[in-house]
Design a protein around this motif. Structure first.
Motif, PDB file in Angstrom:
ATOM      1  N   LEU A 169      49.361  47.983  58.622  1.00  0.00           N
ATOM      2  CA  LEU A 169      50.900  47.806  58.566  1.00  0.00           C
ATOM      3  C   LEU A 169      50.824  46.830  57.410  1.00  0.00           C
ATOM      4  CD1 LEU A 169      53.839  48.378  59.379  1.00  0.00           C
ATOM      5  CD2 LEU A 169      53.547  46.576  60.732  1.00  0.00           C
ATOM      6  N   LEU A 170      50.309  45.710  57.195  1.00  0.00           N
ATOM      7  CA  LEU A 170      50.359  44.750  56.395  1.00  0.00           C
ATOM      8  C   LEU A 170      49.828  45.270  54.946  1.00  0.00           C
ATOM      9  CD1 LEU A 170      48.904  41.736  58.022  1.00  0.00           C
ATOM     10  CD2 LEU A 170      51.051  41.716  56.962  1.00  0.00           C
ATOM     11  N   TRP A 171      48.788  46.409  55.047  1.00  0.00           N
ATOM     12  CA  TRP A 171      48.326  46.694  53.568  1.00  0.00           C
ATOM     13  C   TRP A 171      48.851  48.095  53.323  1.00  0.00           C
ATOM     14  CZ3 TRP A 171      45.023  44.356  50.467  1.00  0.00           C
ATOM     15  CH2 TRP A 171      44.328  43.082  50.711  1.00  0.00           C
ATOM     16  N   GLY A 172      50.050  48.666  54.120  1.00  0.00           N
ATOM     17  CA  GLY A 172      50.269  49.798  53.862  1.00  0.00           C
ATOM     18  C   GLY A 172      51.517  49.939  52.801  1.00  0.00           C
ATOM     19  N   ALA A 173      52.068  50.807  52.652  1.00  0.00           N
ATOM     20  CA  ALA A 173      53.089  51.037  51.577  1.00  0.00           C
ATOM     21  C   ALA A 173      54.672  50.900  52.320  1.00  0.00           C
ATOM     22  CB  ALA A 173      53.359  52.529  50.936  1.00  0.00           C
ATOM     23  N   HIS A 174      54.925  49.758  51.849  1.00  0.00           N
ATOM     24  CA  HIS A 174      56.335  49.197  52.554  1.00  0.00           C
ATOM     25  C   HIS A 174      57.686  49.719  51.676  1.00  0.00           C
ATOM     26  CE1 HIS A 174      53.796  45.290  53.635  1.00  0.00           C
ATOM     27  NE2 HIS A 174      53.472  46.397  54.330  1.00  0.00           N
ATOM     28  N   HIS A 183      59.220  51.780  62.179  1.00  0.00           N
ATOM     29  CA  HIS A 183      58.374  51.079  61.220  1.00  0.00           C
ATOM     30  C   HIS A 183      57.564  49.985  61.488  1.00  0.00           C
ATOM     31  CE1 HIS A 183      61.022  53.456  58.047  1.00  0.00           C
ATOM     32  NE2 HIS A 183      61.711  53.452  58.928  1.00  0.00           N
ATOM     33  N   VAL A 184      58.196  48.947  62.536  1.00  0.00           N
ATOM     34  CA  VAL A 184      57.591  47.650  62.770  1.00  0.00           C
ATOM     35  C   VAL A 184      57.352  47.906  64.268  1.00  0.00           C
ATOM     36  CG1 VAL A 184      57.464  45.118  62.564  1.00  0.00           C
ATOM     37  CG2 VAL A 184      58.237  46.693  60.817  1.00  0.00           C
ATOM     38  N   PRO A 185      56.289  47.515  64.925  1.00  0.00           N
ATOM     39  CA  PRO A 185      56.204  47.721  66.191  1.00  0.00           C
ATOM     40  C   PRO A 185      56.840  46.683  67.086  1.00  0.00           C
ATOM     41  CG  PRO A 185      54.149  48.157  65.130  1.00  0.00           C
ATOM     42  CD  PRO A 185      54.966  47.578  64.099  1.00  0.00           C
ATOM     43  N   GLY A 186      56.938  45.452  66.431  1.00  0.00           N
ATOM     44  CA  GLY A 186      57.560  44.238  67.168  1.00  0.00           C
ATOM     45  C   GLY A 186      57.732  43.128  66.366  1.00  0.00           C
ATOM     46  N   ALA A 243      47.185  35.996  59.613  1.00  0.00           N
ATOM     47  CA  ALA A 243      47.331  37.843  59.235  1.00  0.00           C
ATOM     48  C   ALA A 243      46.787  37.700  57.840  1.00  0.00           C
ATOM     49  CB  ALA A 243      48.816  37.932  59.481  1.00  0.00           C
ATOM     50  N   LEU A 244      45.879  38.529  57.839  1.00  0.00           N
ATOM     51  CA  LEU A 244      45.206  38.591  56.392  1.00  0.00           C
ATOM     52  C   LEU A 244      45.767  40.011  55.502  1.00  0.00           C
ATOM     53  CD1 LEU A 244      41.593  37.912  57.444  1.00  0.00           C
ATOM     54  CD2 LEU A 244      43.206  36.405  56.328  1.00  0.00           C
ATOM     55  N   GLY A 245      47.021  39.703  55.332  1.00  0.00           N
ATOM     56  CA  GLY A 245      47.730  40.689  54.368  1.00  0.00           C
ATOM     57  C   GLY A 245      47.495  40.589  53.092  1.00  0.00           C
ATOM     58  N   PRO A 246      47.751  41.451  52.223  1.00  0.00           N
ATOM     59  CA  PRO A 246      47.251  41.477  50.631  1.00  0.00           C
ATOM     60  C   PRO A 246      47.680  40.238  50.021  1.00  0.00           C
ATOM     61  CG  PRO A 246      49.104  42.989  51.145  1.00  0.00           C
ATOM     62  CD  PRO A 246      48.649  42.602  52.532  1.00  0.00           C
ATOM     63  N   ASN A 247      48.940  39.871  50.351  1.00  0.00           N
ATOM     64  CA  ASN A 247      49.365  38.650  49.490  1.00  0.00           C
ATOM     65  C   ASN A 247      48.819  37.143  50.062  1.00  0.00           C
ATOM     66  OD1 ASN A 247      51.122  39.801  47.770  1.00  0.00           O
ATOM     67  ND2 ASN A 247      52.609  40.160  49.617  1.00  0.00           N
ATOM     68  N   ALA A 248      48.411  37.326  51.433  1.00  0.00           N
ATOM     69  CA  ALA A 248      47.697  35.982  51.682  1.00  0.00           C
ATOM     70  C   ALA A 248      46.377  36.106  51.167  1.00  0.00           C
ATOM     71  CB  ALA A 248      47.312  36.151  53.235  1.00  0.00           C
ATOM     72  N   VAL A 249      45.538  37.116  51.136  1.00  0.00           N
ATOM     73  CA  VAL A 249      44.197  37.251  50.319  1.00  0.00           C
ATOM     74  C   VAL A 249      44.494  36.798  48.745  1.00  0.00           C
ATOM     75  CG1 VAL A 249      42.485  38.713  49.722  1.00  0.00           C
ATOM     76  CG2 VAL A 249      43.167  38.979  52.202  1.00  0.00           C
ATOM     77  N   LEU A 250      45.424  37.494  48.180  1.00  0.00           N
ATOM     78  CA  LEU A 250      45.727  37.105  46.899  1.00  0.00           C
ATOM     79  C   LEU A 250      45.922  35.650  46.540  1.00  0.00           C
ATOM     80  CD1 LEU A 250      45.933  38.337  44.093  1.00  0.00           C
ATOM     81  CD2 LEU A 250      48.406  38.298  44.302  1.00  0.00           C
ATOM     82  N   LYS A 251      46.612  35.044  47.448  1.00  0.00           N
ATOM     83  CA  LYS A 251      47.087  33.521  47.501  1.00  0.00           C
ATOM     84  C   LYS A 251      45.715  32.621  47.436  1.00  0.00           C
ATOM     85  CE  LYS A 251      49.651  29.924  50.162  1.00  0.00           C
ATOM     86  NZ  LYS A 251      48.369  29.148  50.565  1.00  0.00           N
ATOM     87  N   TYR A 252      44.680  33.100  48.384  1.00  0.00           N
ATOM     88  CA  TYR A 252      43.460  32.550  48.443  1.00  0.00           C
ATOM     89  C   TYR A 252      42.691  32.687  47.443  1.00  0.00           C
ATOM     90  CZ  TYR A 252      39.274  31.452  51.125  1.00  0.00           C
ATOM     91  OH  TYR A 252      38.278  30.686  51.883  1.00  0.00           O
ATOM     92  N   GLU A 253      42.760  33.693  46.741  1.00  0.00           N
ATOM     93  CA  GLU A 253      41.821  34.046  45.467  1.00  0.00           C
ATOM     94  C   GLU A 253      42.647  33.199  44.251  1.00  0.00           C
ATOM     95  OE1 GLU A 253      39.431  35.672  42.714  1.00  0.00           O
ATOM     96  OE2 GLU A 253      39.525  35.909  44.750  1.00  0.00           O
ATOM     97  N   ALA A 254      43.610  32.964  44.461  1.00  0.00           N
ATOM     98  CA  ALA A 254      44.598  32.344  43.194  1.00  0.00           C
ATOM     99  C   ALA A 254      44.108  30.744  43.345  1.00  0.00           C
ATOM    100  CB  ALA A 254      46.023  32.638  43.265  1.00  0.00           C
ATOM    101  N   GLU A 255      44.196  30.261  44.462  1.00  0.00           N
ATOM    102  CA  GLU A 255      44.116  28.945  44.583  1.00  0.00           C
ATOM    103  C   GLU A 255      42.463  28.660  44.861  1.00  0.00           C
ATOM    104  OE1 GLU A 255      48.291  28.343  47.435  1.00  0.00           O
ATOM    105  OE2 GLU A 255      46.489  28.444  48.400  1.00  0.00           O
ATOM    106  N   LEU A 256      41.653  29.249  45.010  1.00  0.00           N
ATOM    107  CA  LEU A 256      40.417  28.966  44.783  1.00  0.00           C
ATOM    108  C   LEU A 256      39.830  29.101  43.498  1.00  0.00           C
ATOM    109  CD1 LEU A 256      38.544  31.047  47.534  1.00  0.00           C
ATOM    110  CD2 LEU A 256      38.810  28.351  47.430  1.00  0.00           C
ATOM    111  N   ARG A 257      40.268  29.885  42.703  1.00  0.00           N
ATOM    112  CA  ARG A 257      39.784  30.010  40.971  1.00  0.00           C
ATOM    113  C   ARG A 257      39.780  28.800  40.413  1.00  0.00           C
ATOM    114  NH1 ARG A 257      41.614  35.903  38.568  1.00  0.00           N
ATOM    115  NH2 ARG A 257      40.795  37.269  40.391  1.00  0.00           N
TER     116      ARG A 257
END
Length: 253
Positions: free
Chosen positions: A15-20, A68-71, A131-145
């Motif tokens: 759901l997090l990585w799907g087409a919203h 669209h969203v289970p709960g 919850a490892l959604g795309p923006n959470a992973v992108l945030k981690y990448e941006a802040e580590l660089r």
């Protein structure tokens, strides 16, 4: 808290990585549902967010949301990830700041601080297993660089970033608690102090608590409040960055 209890991890990730932006039969999209939920949480608090309330805000039937969203657990995960997606315009935004890695971490701290000011409900739902959604992973990448290639190991890079983020979160919680106390009591900090100072003078004998009395009086006069989270944020961040610099320079020597 946004717990993982009762949630299917595989379904949540999909759901997090799907087409919203893809509409269903009713024309409703996950993005629209999440935006409505974020607006509701911003104005009324996370407790007000329910599938029924979000549906009413969108003027649709509650059951149409469940297609669209289970709960609520999955909805909150989507809300958090959406908020993370607005932190940086570009994955290299922190690294592009002036002042090297120190300037980058100051920028990271400021952006996360602003995030909690805009969405104070996030202080109630973040923590534990993320919850490892795309923006959470992108945030981690941006802040580590900005920490990459400055003399830290991978584990130290993660630890430094965690230290900065937990410091920001902790001081943001203090700020939120002070704001809540003002709302609940209906008193400003000055009014609260006038009401409590006489009793405190009776029970807190300066001869028994000389250091606490001296420091507390100095802090109260400076902040004109029980605490100043912004001062604590800046002071703590400076000390963290100084410590990291000492670690790096010591290793170079």
């Amino acid at each position: 808290m946004s717990g993982r209890k009762g949630a299917d991890p595989a379904r949540s990730l999909a759901l997090l990585w799907g087409a919203h932006g893809r509409p269903g039969r009713s024309g409703l999209t996950i993005r629209a549902i999440v935006e409505a939920a974020v607006e509701l949480a911003d104005t009324e608090g996370i407790e007000a967010v329910s599938m029924r309330q979000v549906a009413e805000r969108l003027r649709v039937g509650t059951m149409s949301l469940y297609t669209h969203v289970p709960g609520k657990t999955e909805l909150v995960d989507l809300m958090v990830d959406t908020a993370y997606g607005r932190l940086y315009d570009d994955v290299d935004a922190p690294s592009a700041q002036p002042g090297g890695w120190r300037g980058a971490l100051r920028f990271v701290a400021a952006r996360n601080w602003d995030l909690y000011l805009r969405h104070p409900w996030m202080l109630q739902v973040t923590g534990g297993r993320p919850a490892l959604g795309p923006n959470a992973v992108l945030k981690y990448e941006a802040e580590l660089r900005p920490l990459d290639g400055i003399g830290l190991t991978d584990l130290e890079m993660d630890a430094v970033l965690t230290l900065v983020l937990t410091h920001v979160e902790g001081t943001a919680r203090t700020r939120a608690s002070l704001e809540e106390a003002r709302r609940d009591s209906g008193l400003t900090d000055d009014e609260w102090w006038v009401a409590n100072a006489p009793l405190l003078d009776k029970v807190a004998d300066e001869s028994r608590f000389p250091v606490a009395s001296r420091v507390g009086q100095a802090a109260g006069q400076e902040y004109d409040a029980p605490a100043d989270p912004e001062v604590a944020l800046t002071f703590g961040l400076d000390r963290i960055l100084d410590g990291v610099a000492t670690l790096i320079t010591g290793r170079e020597g």
